[in-house]
Scaffold this motif. Structure first.
Motif, PDB file in Angstrom:
ATOM      1  N   ARG A   6     -15.018  16.717 -11.471  1.00  0.00           N
ATOM      2  CA  ARG A   6     -14.876  17.826 -12.429  1.00  0.00           C
ATOM      3  C   ARG A   6     -13.835  17.497 -13.505  1.00  0.00           C
ATOM      4  O   ARG A   6     -12.787  18.135 -13.593  1.00  0.00           O
ATOM      5  N   PRO A   7     -14.119  16.504 -14.347  1.00  0.00           N
ATOM      6  CA  PRO A   7     -13.158  16.141 -15.394  1.00  0.00           C
ATOM      7  C   PRO A   7     -12.975  17.252 -16.433  1.00  0.00           C
ATOM      8  O   PRO A   7     -12.029  17.209 -17.216  1.00  0.00           O
ATOM      9  N   ASP A   8     -13.846  18.250 -16.390  1.00  0.00           N
ATOM     10  CA  ASP A   8     -13.757  19.371 -17.328  1.00  0.00           C
ATOM     11  C   ASP A   8     -12.651  20.363 -16.957  1.00  0.00           C
ATOM     12  O   ASP A   8     -12.293  21.211 -17.769  1.00  0.00           O
ATOM     13  N   LEU A   9     -12.101  20.259 -15.753  1.00  0.00           N
ATOM     14  CA  LEU A   9     -11.101  21.229 -15.294  1.00  0.00           C
ATOM     15  C   LEU A   9      -9.684  20.780 -15.648  1.00  0.00           C
ATOM     16  O   LEU A   9      -9.361  19.593 -15.589  1.00  0.00           O
ATOM     17  N   ASP A  10      -8.834  21.762 -15.959  1.00  0.00           N
ATOM     18  CA  ASP A  10      -7.421  21.451 -16.199  1.00  0.00           C
ATOM     19  C   ASP A  10      -6.697  21.334 -14.856  1.00  0.00           C
ATOM     20  O   ASP A  10      -7.268  21.571 -13.788  1.00  0.00           O
ATOM     21  N   GLU A  11      -5.418  20.968 -14.904  1.00  0.00           N
ATOM     22  CA  GLU A  11      -4.641  20.722 -13.689  1.00  0.00           C
ATOM     23  C   GLU A  11      -4.591  21.942 -12.762  1.00  0.00           C
ATOM     24  O   GLU A  11      -4.714  21.804 -11.544  1.00  0.00           O
ATOM     25  N   PHE A  43      -7.022  23.521  -3.255  1.00  0.00           N
ATOM     26  CA  PHE A  43      -6.514  24.507  -2.296  1.00  0.00           C
ATOM     27  C   PHE A  43      -7.664  25.094  -1.475  1.00  0.00           C
ATOM     28  O   PHE A  43      -7.601  25.144  -0.241  1.00  0.00           O
ATOM     29  N   LEU A  44      -8.713  25.511  -2.137  1.00  0.00           N
ATOM     30  CA  LEU A  44      -9.840  26.126  -1.429  1.00  0.00           C
ATOM     31  C   LEU A  44     -10.633  25.118  -0.606  1.00  0.00           C
ATOM     32  O   LEU A  44     -10.976  25.382   0.550  1.00  0.00           O
ATOM     33  N   THR A  45     -10.919  23.957  -1.184  1.00  0.00           N
ATOM     34  CA  THR A  45     -11.757  23.002  -0.449  1.00  0.00           C
ATOM     35  C   THR A  45     -11.017  22.381   0.730  1.00  0.00           C
ATOM     36  O   THR A  45     -11.638  22.076   1.746  1.00  0.00           O
ATOM     37  N   MET A  46      -9.708  22.218   0.623  1.00  0.00           N
ATOM     38  CA  MET A  46      -8.970  21.690   1.784  1.00  0.00           C
ATOM     39  C   MET A  46      -9.000  22.693   2.933  1.00  0.00           C
ATOM     40  O   MET A  46      -9.170  22.311   4.090  1.00  0.00           O
ATOM     41  N   GLY A  47      -8.852  23.966   2.621  1.00  0.00           N
ATOM     42  CA  GLY A  47      -8.929  24.990   3.662  1.00  0.00           C
ATOM     43  C   GLY A  47     -10.310  25.058   4.285  1.00  0.00           C
ATOM     44  O   GLY A  47     -10.457  25.152   5.505  1.00  0.00           O
ATOM     45  N   ALA A 105     -21.833  19.948   6.498  1.00  0.00           N
ATOM     46  CA  ALA A 105     -20.513  20.364   6.020  1.00  0.00           C
ATOM     47  C   ALA A 105     -20.164  19.640   4.723  1.00  0.00           C
ATOM     48  O   ALA A 105     -19.641  20.249   3.780  1.00  0.00           O
ATOM     49  N   ALA A 106     -20.451  18.350   4.654  1.00  0.00           N
ATOM     50  CA  ALA A 106     -20.164  17.572   3.443  1.00  0.00           C
ATOM     51  C   ALA A 106     -20.950  18.116   2.254  1.00  0.00           C
ATOM     52  O   ALA A 106     -20.390  18.275   1.159  1.00  0.00           O
ATOM     53  N   ARG A 107     -22.230  18.426   2.460  1.00  0.00           N
ATOM     54  CA  ARG A 107     -23.041  18.990   1.361  1.00  0.00           C
ATOM     55  C   ARG A 107     -22.501  20.349   0.940  1.00  0.00           C
ATOM     56  O   ARG A 107     -22.435  20.654  -0.255  1.00  0.00           O
ATOM     57  N   MET A 108     -22.095  21.161   1.910  1.00  0.00           N
ATOM     58  CA  MET A 108     -21.524  22.474   1.588  1.00  0.00           C
ATOM     59  C   MET A 108     -20.265  22.320   0.745  1.00  0.00           C
ATOM     60  O   MET A 108     -20.081  23.026  -0.256  1.00  0.00           O
ATOM     61  N   ALA A 168     -18.856  23.027  -3.999  1.00  0.00           N
ATOM     62  CA  ALA A 168     -17.661  23.583  -4.643  1.00  0.00           C
ATOM     63  C   ALA A 168     -17.328  22.800  -5.916  1.00  0.00           C
ATOM     64  O   ALA A 168     -16.658  23.335  -6.807  1.00  0.00           O
ATOM     65  N   PHE A 169     -17.798  21.569  -6.009  1.00  0.00           N
ATOM     66  CA  PHE A 169     -17.478  20.742  -7.164  1.00  0.00           C
ATOM     67  C   PHE A 169     -18.576  20.766  -8.238  1.00  0.00           C
ATOM     68  O   PHE A 169     -18.449  20.086  -9.240  1.00  0.00           O
TER      69      PHE A 169
END
Length: 188
Positions: free
Chosen positions: A131-136, A144-148, A174-177, A181-182
């Protein structure tokens, strides 16, 4: 002696995951007096806490290695590598994780934060690449969300997986789910 007591506690936790071991049972298993147990540890919670800290250290190291192996792979392969690594790490410490979650007032979220903190720089690599379109700030929120979510999914696969299910298929699902998010949101 300290390591002997930790090893014996781990044996008790693995042998009887459904019940909390007592210091008396530990003394019998380690072939020491109850006084020896109390010379090294205040109580069973202190022993489980030390085992938990050791597990957190090992899980962190395993996950760092998995993230490193995933770096140059295609997104799905990378995510499968990360999920499989974390599931394996949780499985190898299942008895301690169960005991820590059940015996102490420490939630998995708190324990996971200990694993997550040192891995944040590595955890940002895949989302930043996808997601290079996202800022920091948006990347930090996504991490934060994907690690949880990753922790929760991997913990379920490692500790709660029904025996008749296919571990590999659960990891791939799980990996596909997690990869969804990305995805870049479609323009409205």
């Amino acid at each position: 002696m300290r390591q002997r007591l930790l090893t014996s506690t781990l044996q008790l936790l693995e042998r009887h995951p459904e019940r909390r071991p007592t210091t008396a049972a530990l003394a019998r298993t380690a072939h020491v007096s109850i006084g020896t147990v109390y010379r090294y540890f205040a109580d069973m919670d202190a022993i489980v806490e030390e085992l938990r800290l050791n597990a957190v250290h090992d899980i962190t190291a395993s996950l760092a290695g998995g993230i490193g192996r995933a770096m140059d792979r295609e997104p799905l392969d990378a995510m499968i590598t990360v999920v499989d690594t974390l599931v394996s790490a949780f499985e190898s410490h299942a008895a301690v994780l169960r005991a820590a979650l059940e015996l102490q007032n420490i939630g998995f979220g708190e324990a996971w934060a200990e694993v997550e903190r040192p891995l944040l720089p590595l955890a940002r690599v895949l989302p930043s690449r996808l997601r290079p379109d996202l800022d920091e700030t948006a990347i930090d929120d996504l991490v934060f969300l994907t690690m949880g979510a990753t922790a929760s999914l991997c913990l379920r696969i490692a500790l709660l997986r029904p025996p008749e299910t296919d571990r590999g298929e659960l990891i791939a699902t799980a990996a596909r789910m997690l990869l969804t998010a990305f995805d870049t949101p479609e323009a409205s």
